[in-house]
Write a protein that holds these residues in place. Structure first.
Motif, PDB file in Angstrom:
ATOM      1  N   TYR A 153       0.817  -1.217   0.000  1.00  0.00           N
ATOM      2  CA  TYR A 153       0.000   0.000   0.000  1.00  0.00           C
ATOM      3  C   TYR A 153       0.846   1.260   0.000  1.00  0.00           C
ATOM      4  O   TYR A 153       0.321   2.352  -0.252  1.00  0.00           O
ATOM      5  CB  TYR A 153      -0.999  -0.054   1.155  1.00  0.00           C
ATOM      6  N   LEU A 154       2.134   1.120   0.207  1.00  0.00           N
ATOM      7  CA  LEU A 154       3.038   2.223  -0.070  1.00  0.00           C
ATOM      8  C   LEU A 154       3.062   2.486  -1.570  1.00  0.00           C
ATOM      9  O   LEU A 154       2.972   3.644  -2.028  1.00  0.00           O
ATOM     10  CB  LEU A 154       4.443   1.883   0.437  1.00  0.00           C
ATOM     11  N   ILE A 155       3.142   1.422  -2.355  1.00  0.00           N
ATOM     12  CA  ILE A 155       3.108   1.545  -3.815  1.00  0.00           C
ATOM     13  C   ILE A 155       1.735   2.050  -4.263  1.00  0.00           C
ATOM     14  O   ILE A 155       1.635   2.917  -5.154  1.00  0.00           O
ATOM     15  CB  ILE A 155       3.427   0.186  -4.459  1.00  0.00           C
ATOM     16  N   ALA A 156       0.658   1.535  -3.626  1.00  0.00           N
ATOM     17  CA  ALA A 156      -0.690   1.999  -3.980  1.00  0.00           C
ATOM     18  C   ALA A 156      -0.858   3.483  -3.700  1.00  0.00           C
ATOM     19  O   ALA A 156      -1.482   4.217  -4.494  1.00  0.00           O
ATOM     20  CB  ALA A 156      -1.730   1.189  -3.216  1.00  0.00           C
ATOM     21  N   ALA A 157      -0.283   3.948  -2.599  1.00  0.00           N
ATOM     22  CA  ALA A 157      -0.371   5.369  -2.272  1.00  0.00           C
ATOM     23  C   ALA A 157       0.361   6.208  -3.309  1.00  0.00           C
ATOM     24  O   ALA A 157      -0.125   7.268  -3.743  1.00  0.00           O
ATOM     25  CB  ALA A 157       0.219   5.617  -0.885  1.00  0.00           C
ATOM     26  N   GLN A 158       1.535   5.760  -3.736  1.00  0.00           N
ATOM     27  CA  GLN A 158       2.283   6.503  -4.751  1.00  0.00           C
ATOM     28  C   GLN A 158       1.505   6.588  -6.052  1.00  0.00           C
ATOM     29  O   GLN A 158       1.496   7.637  -6.706  1.00  0.00           O
ATOM     30  CB  GLN A 158       3.639   5.830  -4.969  1.00  0.00           C
ATOM     31  N   GLN A 159       0.822   5.511  -6.406  1.00  0.00           N
ATOM     32  CA  GLN A 159       0.032   5.517  -7.642  1.00  0.00           C
ATOM     33  C   GLN A 159      -1.169   6.439  -7.522  1.00  0.00           C
ATOM     34  O   GLN A 159      -1.496   7.189  -8.452  1.00  0.00           O
ATOM     35  CB  GLN A 159      -0.409   4.091  -7.972  1.00  0.00           C
ATOM     36  N   LEU A 160      -1.836   6.396  -6.390  1.00  0.00           N
ATOM     37  CA  LEU A 160      -2.987   7.290  -6.183  1.00  0.00           C
ATOM     38  C   LEU A 160      -2.560   8.750  -6.177  1.00  0.00           C
ATOM     39  O   LEU A 160      -3.256   9.631  -6.708  1.00  0.00           O
ATOM     40  CB  LEU A 160      -3.681   6.949  -4.867  1.00  0.00           C
ATOM     41  N   ASN A 161      -1.425   9.027  -5.581  1.00  0.00           N
ATOM     42  CA  ASN A 161      -0.987  10.411  -5.405  1.00  0.00           C
ATOM     43  C   ASN A 161      -0.571  11.059  -6.718  1.00  0.00           C
ATOM     44  O   ASN A 161      -0.417  12.290  -6.787  1.00  0.00           O
ATOM     45  CB  ASN A 161       0.167  10.469  -4.404  1.00  0.00           C
ATOM     46  N   LEU A 162      -0.363  10.234  -7.761  1.00  0.00           N
ATOM     47  CA  LEU A 162      -0.079  10.811  -9.073  1.00  0.00           C
ATOM     48  C   LEU A 162      -1.240  11.661  -9.561  1.00  0.00           C
ATOM     49  O   LEU A 162      -1.058  12.582 -10.375  1.00  0.00           O
ATOM     50  CB  LEU A 162       0.201   9.686 -10.079  1.00  0.00           C
ATOM     51  N   HIS A 163      -2.445  11.370  -9.059  1.00  0.00           N
ATOM     52  CA  HIS A 163      -3.650  12.061  -9.520  1.00  0.00           C
ATOM     53  C   HIS A 163      -4.214  12.999  -8.453  1.00  0.00           C
ATOM     54  O   HIS A 163      -5.340  13.465  -8.583  1.00  0.00           O
ATOM     55  CB  HIS A 163      -4.709  11.032  -9.919  1.00  0.00           C
TER      56      HIS A 163
END
Length: 952
Positions: free
Chosen positions: A551-561
């Motif tokens: 979910y660290l990776i998921a957060a980085q992906q979400l934060n792109l938007h």
């Protein structure tokens, strides 16, 4: 002839007070009767209740006299005729002339006993006298045991709803006719006193029972008067009085046919209350004569009964073995019961109506408290085999427990809980909080009691010992009883069914209330069996590290938007609107006009939809907990129905959304005693908490009409004031109170009409009042949003109703469970916030309260931490999660944790995809780790720190 006239004169003299009292009451009505007239009528009603039990015993006691078939047919025809008249007569305008409850079955059963007395006795006499005696005493003992320990009845006892019970009484009468009861012949005076005392006690208990106290959780105890109600046929004292009378019957008591006829006619008279309404129209003198004819049989019966009282002998040889134990055990039981009642008196501030309510209506719960103490004494007796030492120490420990409970309640408004036992590891700190004078007094009392116990053991102890078998049995029974409470909150356990049948409501959200209703000991036991959450499969430190990285990776992906890494000056307001749900969605209910025109318009232009509540009619704090933490109560153990009271107080670092903000405030326009909010908000890290009585004073506290609740506009004004007071980012949590129960026609005028099958009877006024309150909320909401529209402060509001009010009693939860758990919600951003933020919430039609943190951060265009990335995935990829929808509130009692998954179309989801199952399991693992596990993820890197942004 002279004797007959004299007997008739005596009969008239005995009946005269009864006739006059009954006639006066019939003319005036019991509701206005008081003083001597009321007392006389009350004795008549109790005599009628006693007669219903005594009559089948007397029928069975008769061994030879029977009615001829012609007499039986005439009696039956007369009875049926009177009952038919009762059906065609106009109904009595009130219940004030009813005497005995459930009398029809009593009349029917006794009529059948008169018809079939001889064949029944022939069948009984096939068994030996010893077999009948053992069977009757055994069944009686079982009945008493079921009442005292199991809080249940058998054969229809206590309700008079079974013909088997009347047959049982008949068998007792048949047994007594052949038993040799010499003891009563030698103690006539004692018998007479016992009969009088038992009858008066029966009258007192029924009087107190007819004056019940209705308990309202938010209004306290409300005293209501129902002296006019029919009396219950069977109470232990009524049965005792009937037994004391029947054991003194002569062995050869042979009532004449007139006895059986008059007795049965009396039962018929008790079964036709409408006839009294007809007699009410007669002139007073004629009414007295009519009552004379009705009661003449009873008066003659009393004379006959008194003339034939010849007491045979009876001995209680079997009591000799128990004689050394009777007085000590009686003293111990009375002492324990008395201490328990005294403790209830303290809890209810020594208010007499409350004590009456406890003694009469909470008797089963009082018994459980006493049995817990008795079990403790049984353990000591099994270990020491010293009665005076065991019973004395038990009384001493129980008294100390009650004193300690009182001290804690006085200091902290909370009874002793299992978690308080940890203070025993630091006795010096614990004792330092107690007045030294109390400690000295307690020490002196303990020394004196111990000396007295040693003396008793030396002089009277040797005659009171258990053998090894009894000691082992005592250890098993007492230990088993106490250990059973370790499963008291398991829905399918015997201990849960045991206390639930006794009326135990744990009130986890208000521990002091639970102690007041259940007693301090039982409330303590209610909190023994609490498991936060079952350990999840695969839980380990390594697995939690895997989840953190995922979910660290998921957060980085979400934060792109997402645009904002910092909150800046954004404000977020969570508003829990108490009991709010549009009544127009309720099945079988029509409401005119629409009470929520502004809300409907607002929902059409904002992310909005329906929120699935985990409760109906209650459970406010559970929705509040889920909205603040993002954790679902569905995942918790059934033994933890109220996290606010059972979990948060014992957490060191609970996780909530307000912790992301520089400043957070709580607002609740009511007292904060319920749900442990004061301590919980402090644990959550709120900087201030506004409630009635707090040091942060509520500035607005207006009431609408005669409502006792502060209205919603006052709460909204408090929000607006708080937003202006603090600069920078801010979080505000609000729980309103305007639409909280009860709904007692507070608003005048009321502009709404409700109709349909749901708005029937007493529910109509409540629904109409509630609907007007909902409309006032709608008007207040329009003003509130209007103010925010003009504000230059970027503000986002998450607004939701917590549950439906518990006023729709005509709606089947089995058929309409989903709609009865759907409340309204919306997420609003004012123009200042809209100019600042660009992202919007996607899934909105059907949500759960645990989705609100992720939805709010999305609406605010905020980047997320790994924890809130997980919550975002749960919101976007999983159906709405809730508890089973065919039940009501889950916060007062334990419940079955049956998860329901509802999609965006309002349909139940039966199966999740593999990816969804993985996500849900991750969610459960994280919830377990943060609340019940080893807290591997309870650090800022997972909860609060936004990961570095990666390239697009």
């Amino acid at each position: 002839m002279v004797a007959s006239r004299r007997k008739l004169l005596y009969q008239g003299l005995i009946a005269l007070p009864v006739l006059l009292a009954t006639a006066m009451v019939t003319k005036s009505g019991l509701s206005t009767t008081h003083g001597l007239t009321f007392a006389l009528l009350w004795l008549i009603k109790n005599a009628g209740s006693l007669w219903v039990i005594l009559f089948p015993i007397l029928i069975g006691h008769n061994q030879s006299t029977t009615l001829s078939y012609g007499q039986k047919a005439t009696l039956t025809g007369l009875n049926l005729g009177l009952l038919l008249i009762n059906q065609v007569l106009p109904s009595s305008p009130s219940a004030e002339h009813f005497v005995v409850a459930n009398i029809f079955l009593a009349w029917l059963s006794n009529t059948l006993l008169i018809w079939f007395k001889t064949p029944l006795q022939t069948w009984l006499h096939q068994f030996s006298f010893k077999q009948r005696r053992c069977s009757l005493w055994g069944i009686s003992g079982l009945l008493i045991g079921l009442i005292l320990v199991g809080h249940t009845t058998w054969l229809g006892f206590s309700q008079g709803t079974s013909w088997l019970w009347f047959s049982f009484l008949f068998a007792w009468g048949d047994y007594l006719a052949q038993a040799k009861l010499n003891w009563w012949h030698n103690h006539r005076f004692i018998l007479g006193c016992l009969v009088i005392l038992s009858f008066l006690g029966m009258s007192l208990v029924t009087w107190m029972s007819q004056n019940p106290v209705a308990y309202s959780p938010h209004q306290g105890l409300v005293l209501t008067f129902h002296y006019a109600n029919a009396l219950p046929i069977f109470t232990p004292l009524t049965l005792t009085t009937a037994f004391l009378i029947s054991v003194n019957l002569p062995t050869r008591f042979e009532p004449s046919p007139t006895f059986l006829i008059s007795g049965n006619l009396l039962l018929t008279w008790l079964a036709i209350p409408n006839l009294l309404f007809l007699l009410h129209r007669l002139p007073f003198i004629l009414l007295v004569v009519t009552y004379y004819l009705l009661w003449a049989n009873l008066s003659w019966l009393i004379l006959q009964f008194g003339n034939q009282l010849k007491c045979p002998k009876f001995t209680f040889n079997w009591l000799k073995h128990l004689q050394p134990w009777i007085i000590p055990v009686l003293i111990f039981g009375i002492t324990i019961w008395g201490l328990t009642i005294i403790s209830f008196g303290f809890l209810w501030d020594w208010r007499l109506p409350m004590l009456q309510w406890v003694v009469i209506h909470q008797a089963k719960l009082v018994t459980i408290n006493c049995l817990i103490v008795v079990a403790f004494a049984g353990l000591l007796m099994a270990l020491t085999n010293r009665w005076w030492l065991s019973s004395g120490l038990t009384i001493l420990v129980y008294a100390g427990w009650l004193v300690a409970s009182g001290l804690k309640i006085t200091a902290r408004q909370e009874p002793i809980l299992p978690t308080d036992l940890s203070t025993l590891s630091a006795p010096q700190e614990m004792l330092s909080m107690v007045n030294p004078l109390i400690l000295i007094s307690a020490g002196i009392i303990i020394i004196v009691v111990l000396i007295g116990l040693i003396w008793l053991e030396r002089y009277w102890g040797p005659t009171r010992r258990f053998n090894w078998f009894t000691r082992i049995l005592s250890l098993i029974l007492a230990g088993g009883y106490l250990l059973s409470f370790t499963h008291i909150n398991h829905p399918n356990s015997l201990s849960h069914h045991y206390v639930d049948q006794a009326g135990d409501i744990p009130y986890f959200y208000a521990q002091l209330r639970g102690a007041k209703v259940n007693g301090t000991l039982l409330q303590f036991m209610n909190n023994v069996d609490v498991t936060v959450m079952d350990k999840q499969a695969g839980y380990s430190k390594h697995q939690m590290e895997v989840i953190e990285n995922r979910y660290l990776i998921a957060a980085q992906q979400l934060n792109l938007h997402r645009s904002h890494r910092h909150l800046g000056k954004q404000r977020l307001v969570f508003i829990l609107s108490e009991s709010f749900a549009n009544p127009r969605r309720v099945p079988g209910l029509e409401v005119h006009p629409n009470p929520t025109p502004y809300l409907d318009k607002l929902k059409a232009t904002t992310p909005s939809g329906l929120m699935l509540s985990t409760g109906y009619g209650g459970g406010t704090a559970n929705m509040e907990y889920q909205a603040l933490t993002g954790l679902s109560v569905v995942n918790f153990s059934p033994t933890l129905p109220t996290p606010y009271s059972q979990l948060v107080p014992f957490q060191h670092h609970p996780v909530t959304i307000n912790q992301l903000f520089t400043y957070s405030a709580g607002i609740h326009p009511f007292t904060a005693n319920l749900y442990n909010r004061k301590e919980d908000y402090q644990k959550f890290g709120f900087n201030s908490f506004y409630y009635l009585g707090s040091r942060y004073h509520l500035r607005y506290h207006h009431h609408l009409g005669t409502s006792p609740r502060i209205d919603d506009w006052s709460a909204y004004q408090q929000i607006l004031w708080q937003l202006q007071k603090k600069h920078g980012n801010q979080f505000i949590q609000v729980a309103t109170m305007q639409n909280h129960m009860p709904y007692n026609n507070y608003y005048h005028p009321n502009h709404f009409q409700v109709s349909g099958s749901t708005a029937q009877g007493d529910d109509h006024t409540a629904i109409q009042t509630y609907t007007q309150g909902v409309n006032y909320t709608d008007q207040a909401l329009q003003k509130f949003i209007g103010r925010l529209q003009k504000s230059s402060q970027p503000t986002t509001v998450v607004w939701y109703g917590d549950h439906l009010p518990g006023i729709y009693h005509q709606v089947s939860m089995q058929s309409h469970g989903l709609v009865m758990h759907e409340t309204d919600y919306f997420i609003y951003s004012n123009p200042a916030a809209q100019r600042l933020n660009h992202s919007r919430v996607t899934k909105t039609k059907v949500v759960s309260p645990n989705e609100f943190p992720a939805m709010a951060l999305a609406q605010m265009d905020m980047q997320v931490t790994p924890y809130y990335a997980l919550l975002t995935k749960v919101h976007e990829q999983l159906p709405a999660i809730t508890l089973t929808l065919n039940q009501v509130s889950h916060s007062n009692r334990i419940h079955e944790n049956t998860a329901e998954l509802i999609d965006q179309h309002g349909h139940q989801v039966q199966h999740l995809s593999k990816a969804q199952r993985q996500l849900y399991h991750d969610y459960q693992l994280v919830q377990y780790d943060l609340t019940a596990g080893h807290h591997y993820l309870l650090h800022d890197r997972f909860i609060k720190t936004i990961p570095p942004r990666v390239g697009r």
